[in-house]
Structures are given as structure tokens and as C-alpha cells.
Design a protein around this motif. Structure first.
Motif, PDB file in Angstrom:
ATOM      1  N   ILE A   1      42.116  23.786  20.118  1.00 26.33           N
ATOM      2  CA  ILE A   1      42.964  24.712  20.900  1.00 26.33           C
ATOM      3  C   ILE A   1      42.274  26.069  20.996  1.00 26.33           C
ATOM      4  CG2 ILE A   1      45.236  25.843  21.063  1.00 26.33           C
ATOM      5  CD1 ILE A   1      46.376  23.528  19.352  1.00 26.33           C
ATOM      6  N   CYS A   2      42.077  26.501  22.230  1.00 24.26           N
ATOM      7  CA  CYS A   2      41.413  27.791  22.454  1.00 24.26           C
ATOM      8  C   CYS A   2      42.434  28.907  22.650  1.00 24.26           C
ATOM      9  CB  CYS A   2      40.516  27.636  23.687  1.00 24.26           C
ATOM     10  SG  CYS A   2      40.246  29.095  24.657  1.00 24.26           S
ATOM     11  N   ALA A   3      43.604  28.565  23.240  1.00 26.71           N
ATOM     12  CA  ALA A   3      44.601  29.616  23.525  1.00 26.71           C
ATOM     13  C   ALA A   3      46.008  29.041  23.541  1.00 26.71           C
ATOM     14  CB  ALA A   3      44.297  30.270  24.870  1.00 26.71           C
ATOM     15  N   VAL A   4      46.967  29.915  23.205  1.00 22.24           N
ATOM     16  CA  VAL A   4      48.381  29.568  23.320  1.00 22.24           C
ATOM     17  C   VAL A   4      48.992  30.498  24.362  1.00 22.24           C
ATOM     18  CG1 VAL A   4      50.596  29.291  22.117  1.00 22.24           C
ATOM     19  CG2 VAL A   4      48.454  29.038  20.840  1.00 22.24           C
ATOM     20  N   TYR A   5      49.692  29.901  25.323  1.00 16.47           N
ATOM     21  CA  TYR A   5      50.472  30.685  26.277  1.00 16.47           C
ATOM     22  C   TYR A   5      51.939  30.385  25.997  1.00 16.47           C
ATOM     23  CZ  TYR A   5      52.859  31.726  30.727  1.00 16.47           C
ATOM     24  OH  TYR A   5      53.746  32.198  31.675  1.00 16.47           O
ATOM     25  N   ALA A   6      52.737  31.418  25.706  1.00 12.15           N
ATOM     26  CA  ALA A   6      54.166  31.218  25.442  1.00 12.15           C
ATOM     27  C   ALA A   6      54.974  32.028  26.443  1.00 12.15           C
ATOM     28  CB  ALA A   6      54.507  31.638  24.017  1.00 12.15           C
ATOM     29  N   HIS A   7      56.048  31.417  26.943  1.00 12.66           N
ATOM     30  CA  HIS A   7      56.884  32.101  27.940  1.00 12.66           C
ATOM     31  C   HIS A   7      57.676  33.257  27.343  1.00 12.66           C
ATOM     32  CE1 HIS A   7      57.029  28.405  30.919  1.00 12.66           C
ATOM     33  NE2 HIS A   7      55.802  28.719  30.539  1.00 12.66           N
ATOM     34  N   ASN A   8      57.699  33.383  26.024  1.00  9.36           N
ATOM     35  CA  ASN A   8      58.204  34.636  25.439  1.00  9.36           C
ATOM     36  C   ASN A   8      57.548  34.902  24.081  1.00  9.36           C
ATOM     37  OD1 ASN A   8      59.726  33.222  23.510  1.00  9.36           O
ATOM     38  ND2 ASN A   8      61.645  34.239  23.988  1.00  9.36           N
ATOM     39  N   ASP A   9      57.689  36.155  23.639  1.00 11.60           N
ATOM     40  CA  ASP A   9      57.029  36.571  22.399  1.00 11.60           C
ATOM     41  C   ASP A   9      57.627  35.906  21.172  1.00 11.60           C
ATOM     42  OD1 ASP A   9      55.345  38.305  23.766  1.00 11.60           O
ATOM     43  OD2 ASP A   9      56.606  40.077  23.431  1.00 11.60           O
ATOM     44  N   ASP A  10      58.935  35.655  21.203  1.00  9.19           N
ATOM     45  CA  ASP A  10      59.546  35.048  20.017  1.00  9.19           C
ATOM     46  C   ASP A  10      58.916  33.693  19.713  1.00  9.19           C
ATOM     47  OD1 ASP A  10      61.657  37.147  20.674  1.00  9.19           O
ATOM     48  OD2 ASP A  10      62.395  36.280  18.801  1.00  9.19           O
ATOM     49  N   MET A  11      58.743  32.872  20.761  1.00  8.76           N
ATOM     50  CA  MET A  11      58.087  31.577  20.527  1.00  8.76           C
ATOM     51  C   MET A  11      56.672  31.805  20.006  1.00  8.76           C
ATOM     52  SD  MET A  11      59.330  29.071  23.603  1.00  8.76           S
ATOM     53  CE  MET A  11      58.777  30.066  24.981  1.00  8.76           C
ATOM     54  N   MET A  12      56.003  32.845  20.515  1.00 10.31           N
ATOM     55  CA  MET A  12      54.632  33.110  20.065  1.00 10.31           C
ATOM     56  C   MET A  12      54.623  33.532  18.593  1.00 10.31           C
ATOM     57  SD  MET A  12      51.546  32.888  20.876  1.00 10.31           S
ATOM     58  CE  MET A  12      51.141  33.056  22.611  1.00 10.31           C
ATOM     59  N   VAL A  13      55.608  34.325  18.187  1.00 13.99           N
ATOM     60  CA  VAL A  13      55.657  34.731  16.775  1.00 13.99           C
ATOM     61  C   VAL A  13      55.807  33.477  15.897  1.00 13.99           C
ATOM     62  CG1 VAL A  13      57.021  36.003  15.048  1.00 13.99           C
ATOM     63  CG2 VAL A  13      56.488  37.075  17.253  1.00 13.99           C
ATOM     64  N   GLY A  14      56.642  32.530  16.340  1.00 20.05           N
ATOM     65  CA  GLY A  14      56.782  31.261  15.609  1.00 20.05           C
ATOM     66  C   GLY A  14      55.468  30.481  15.622  1.00 20.05           C
ATOM     67  N   ALA A  15      54.792  30.465  16.772  1.00 22.02           N
ATOM     68  CA  ALA A  15      53.531  29.721  16.900  1.00 22.02           C
ATOM     69  C   ALA A  15      52.448  30.340  16.010  1.00 22.02           C
ATOM     70  CB  ALA A  15      53.075  29.719  18.357  1.00 22.02           C
ATOM     71  N   ILE A  16      52.443  31.666  15.922  1.00 22.24           N
ATOM     72  CA  ILE A  16      51.459  32.359  15.068  1.00 22.24           C
ATOM     73  C   ILE A  16      51.647  31.911  13.613  1.00 22.24           C
ATOM     74  CG2 ILE A  16      50.865  34.644  14.111  1.00 22.24           C
ATOM     75  CD1 ILE A  16      51.361  35.768  16.986  1.00 22.24           C
ATOM     76  N   GLN A  17      52.895  31.843  13.209  1.00 16.53           N
ATOM     77  CA  GLN A  17      53.202  31.405  11.843  1.00 16.53           C
ATOM     78  C   GLN A  17      52.672  29.987  11.615  1.00 16.53           C
ATOM     79  OE1 GLN A  17      54.312  33.509   9.659  1.00 16.53           O
ATOM     80  NE2 GLN A  17      54.208  31.917   8.069  1.00 16.53           N
ATOM     81  N   ALA A  18      52.947  29.102  12.593  1.00 14.68           N
ATOM     82  CA  ALA A  18      52.496  27.704  12.481  1.00 14.68           C
ATOM     83  C   ALA A  18      50.970  27.649  12.384  1.00 14.68           C
ATOM     84  CB  ALA A  18      52.986  26.905  13.685  1.00 14.68           C
ATOM     85  N   MET A  19      50.285  28.461  13.182  1.00 11.74           N
ATOM     86  CA  MET A  19      48.812  28.443  13.166  1.00 11.74           C
ATOM     87  C   MET A  19      48.288  28.919  11.811  1.00 11.74           C
ATOM     88  SD  MET A  19      47.580  29.604  16.976  1.00 11.74           S
ATOM     89  CE  MET A  19      48.866  30.665  17.580  1.00 11.74           C
ATOM     90  N   LYS A  20      48.905  29.981  11.293  1.00 13.62           N
ATOM     91  CA  LYS A  20      48.443  30.507  10.001  1.00 13.62           C
ATOM     92  C   LYS A  20      48.642  29.467   8.896  1.00 13.62           C
ATOM     93  CE  LYS A  20      50.006  34.723   9.278  1.00 13.62           C
ATOM     94  NZ  LYS A  20      50.606  36.074   9.413  1.00 13.62           N
ATOM     95  N   GLU A  21      49.801  28.801   8.931  1.00  7.33           N
ATOM     96  CA  GLU A  21      50.082  27.785   7.903  1.00  7.33           C
ATOM     97  C   GLU A  21      49.110  26.616   8.000  1.00  7.33           C
ATOM     98  OE1 GLU A  21      54.271  26.816   8.113  1.00  7.33           O
ATOM     99  OE2 GLU A  21      54.837  28.872   7.595  1.00  7.33           O
ATOM    100  N   ALA A  22      48.582  26.373   9.215  1.00  5.93           N
ATOM    101  CA  ALA A  22      47.628  25.259   9.404  1.00  5.93           C
ATOM    102  C   ALA A  22      46.189  25.715   9.161  1.00  5.93           C
ATOM    103  CB  ALA A  22      47.778  24.699  10.813  1.00  5.93           C
ATOM    104  N   GLY A  23      46.025  26.948   8.737  1.00  2.51           N
ATOM    105  CA  GLY A  23      44.680  27.451   8.419  1.00  2.51           C
ATOM    106  C   GLY A  23      43.911  27.933   9.645  1.00  2.51           C
ATOM    107  N   LEU A  24      44.599  28.106  10.771  1.00  4.22           N
ATOM    108  CA  LEU A  24      43.931  28.623  11.977  1.00  4.22           C
ATOM    109  C   LEU A  24      44.045  30.147  12.002  1.00  4.22           C
ATOM    110  CD1 LEU A  24      45.400  26.030  14.522  1.00  4.22           C
ATOM    111  CD2 LEU A  24      43.074  26.045  13.600  1.00  4.22           C
ATOM    112  N   LYS A  25      43.211  30.767  12.840  1.00  2.00           N
ATOM    113  CA  LYS A  25      43.257  32.235  12.913  1.00  2.00           C
ATOM    114  C   LYS A  25      43.697  32.676  14.306  1.00  2.00           C
ATOM    115  CE  LYS A  25      39.952  33.617   9.361  1.00  2.00           C
ATOM    116  NZ  LYS A  25      39.107  32.474   8.997  1.00  2.00           N
TER     117      LYS A  25
END
Ligand code: AHR
Length: 327
Positions: free
Chosen positions: A221-245
Motif C-alpha cells: 500500500i502506497c497511499a490511503v485516501y479517506a473520505h473523512n479525517d475521522d476514518m483516516m485517524v482510525g486507519a493511522i492507528q491500524a497502520m501503526k499497530e501493523a508496524g507500518l509508518k
């Protein structure tokens, strides 16, 4: 609440063949009661819109009655019917989805109560049933996000995962289309997965976790596009927990410009957001007051601005300026 009587002058909405029927006698803003059928509180942006609406009503001495629909169209329909029965002077509607409004809006029109759409549209077939819509250009928002990504990856291959908003909401449909328009003609940028995260943090995280799993741990995955910031904040958390930056290994672009996305930007974990003002009610109240006082028919669309913010915009300063605004 004010009494409504037809006016005979041909400068009225009726003579112009527009959405509303009879116009009121001049009404001072302080006499007005407005019913607002709000979607719920799925996001920080939505919470801010509710807060700002109360503040804007108070500034003008308008009585505002807010009905929280808890994401259900049926509750919005009930609320509109209740506002009609109470004889409010105007109804604000943030429509959770774009279809299915004809009957209830025809009832409001029949009762001569002008309706203003806030932040989302309904299908064009319902155009005669409301006075004006205060919204952003949500196709444009998506396009700005897509163009930012194209520019940022500068020709490198980029697999994008997309977190969509509520299924059937005009803003979800439009932000998807706009993004696709923004990346069109750039074969290096491809949407590889797309699913609804319902505009919430929790669902954004859950769907991102499933994307990461399906993409073999997320390294493709090179990029995440989210239709709102709240979903992105959740996605950021998921990425961090999976060891992604997120923010470096995985680019992020989303919409709303809520304070938490600026915090993430300042921490280097988010890259870009397109602002949606939470002040939809201010212009809507002004339109209703002018309509009631002078019979001034507003334009069918009162468009709000969409500004792109990136890490270059001093995110902590923006965070500070927004953090107490009800998000
Ligand atoms: O209709 C506006 C959208 O609804 C916002 O972008 C999102 O956060 C909200 O839930």
C-alpha cells in the motif's frame, strides 16, 4: 414563530416558479424558529457542525431545535414531520443519503415551510422541494485529494486503498468520483481496494486492518485516501499497530481538516487534508432571514470553500486554532 401570508408582488419565489410557496410577512430573526434534522455524531466534523449551528443561531437570536437522527433516514423523516406539525419557520436538513426525500419534502412545501439542505445534497429530482443548499463542491474535494497524490508520487507506482463514507450519501459518491477524476490519466496511481468506513473512526480502523491483511501486511500500500479525517485517524492507528509508518511509508490524504488530523500531521503521521467548514448554518440562517424579511430568493447552491492543507502549513498552529471549536 411567524405567521405566513402570501405576497402579491411578482418578485417572490412563487412568481419566479421556485421551490417555496407563499412568502411570510417580514419577520425579525429573533422571531424565527428553525428545526434542524441532523444526521448524528459520526465524526468530529459533524459534532463541530452541530456546535457551530447552535452558536450561529444564538448570535442571531434564532430558536434552533436540533433532532439527532442517529444515522437513520427514517428518524430524519419523522423529525421533519414533527417540525412541520410544530409549524417551524424553516427546516434545515443534513440528508444522510441522497434518495427518498420526495414525499416528506413535499409535505414541508405544502405547509409553506422552506427547507435548506446542509452539507449534503439530495438527488436532482428533488430540486424543487428545497430553497437552497449550503454545501461544498464534494466532487472538487475528491479531485483536489487525487491531484495532490498524483503530484506527490511524481510518476512512481502507487497502490491506493480508499475508505468511503456512508453508502448512498452524496458526499461519498462525489468524493469517490472526484478522486477518480483527479488520478485519471495517471496509470501509475491505482485504487486497489475501496470499502465504506461509514465516516467513523472505529470503522475506518476496522476496514484498514482488513485492507492491511488482504495486502499481505500492507507493504504494497502506497497511499490511503479517506473520505473523512475521522476514518483516516482510525486507519493511522491500524497502520501503526501493523508496524507500518503512515505519513512516510504510506501517504495519507483525507477530507474535513479536523484538529486531530493536524496533530497527526505534526507528528509526521498524516500528509494532507481538504478543509470542509463546519459553518454551514451561518449562511443558511442568513439566507432564511433575507427570504423571510425581504422575500429574497437565495441562489440554489451556496458553495463553501475547499482548501488543501499539508504538513507545510504549520499543522500545530492550525490544530491550536481549531481545537476549541467543537470538533
Ligand atoms: O457531509 C459531510 C461529511 O459528513 C463530513 O465530511 C464527514 O465527516 C461527515 O460525517
Amino acid at each position: 414563530m411567524t405567521a405566513r401570508t402570501p405576497v402579491s408582488s411578482c418578485l417572490t419565489a412563487l412568481c419566479l416558479g421556485l421551490a417555496t410557496t407563499a412568502l411570510p410577512m417580514a419577520a425579525a430573526a429573533a422571531d424565527l424558529t428553525v428545526g434542524f434534522s441532523q444526521i448524528g455524531s459520526e465524526s468530529g466534523w459533524r459534532a463541530a457542525e452541530t456546535t457551530v449551528s447552535k452558536v450561529e443561531a444564538e448570535k442571531r437570536g434564532i430558536t434552533l431545535k436540533i433532532a439527532d437522527a442517529q444515522q437513520k433516514q427514517e428518524n430524519q423523516i419523522k423529525a421533519i414531520r414533527a417540525f412541520v406539525a410544530q409549524g417551524v419557520d424553516a427546516i434545515f436538513l443534513a440528508p444522510v443519503v441522497s434518495t427518498g426525500w420526495e414525499t416528506v419534502l413535499a409535505e414541508a412545501k405544502e405547509a409553506e415551510i422552506p427547507v435548506v439542505l446542509l452539507d449534503r445534497d439530495i438527488d436532482p429530482s428533488g430540486k424543487d422541494l428545497y430553497l437552497t443548499a449550503v454545501t461544498s463542491d464534494s466532487v472538487h474535494e475528491g479531485k483536489v485529494a487525487g491531484e495532490w497524490l498524483v503530484k506527490t508520487v511524481a510518476g512512481k507506482p502507487c497502490n491506493v486503498v480508499e475508505l468511503q463514507g456512508t453508502v448512498g450519501a452524496s458526499v461519498a459518491t462525489n468524493r469517490k468520483k472526484g478522486f477518480e477524476d483527479g488520478i485519471a490519466g495517471h496509470a501509475n496511481v491505482t485504487i486497489v481496494r475501496s470499502q465504506t468506513g461509514e465516516f467513523t473512526r472505529a470503522k475506518g480502523k476496522e476496514v484498514m486492518e482488513s485492507f492491511i491483511k488482504a495486502e499481505g501486511g500492507g507493504k504494497s500500500i502506497c497511499a490511503v485516501y479517506a473520505h473523512n479525517d475521522d476514518m483516516m485517524v482510525g486507519a493511522i492507528q491500524a497502520m501503526k499497530e501493523a508496524g507500518l509508518k503512515p505519513g512516510s511509508e504510506v501517504l495519507t490524504v483525507s477530507i474535513d481538516a479536523v484538529p486531530d488530523i493536524f496533530k497527526a500531521m505534526a507528528a509526521g503521521e498524516a500528509n494532507a487534508t481538504v478543509e470542509l467548514t463546519p459553518n454551514m448554518a451561518g449562511p443558511a440562517f442568513d439566507a432564511i432571514v433575507a427570504f423571510k424579511e425581504k422575500g429574497t430568493v437565495p441562489p440554489k447552491w451556496i458553495q463553501t470553500e475547499s482548501k488543501l492543507y499539508t504538513a507545510a502549513d504549520d499543522p500545530m498552529k492550525v490544530y491550536e486554532s481549531k481545537k476549541d471549536l467543537g470538533y
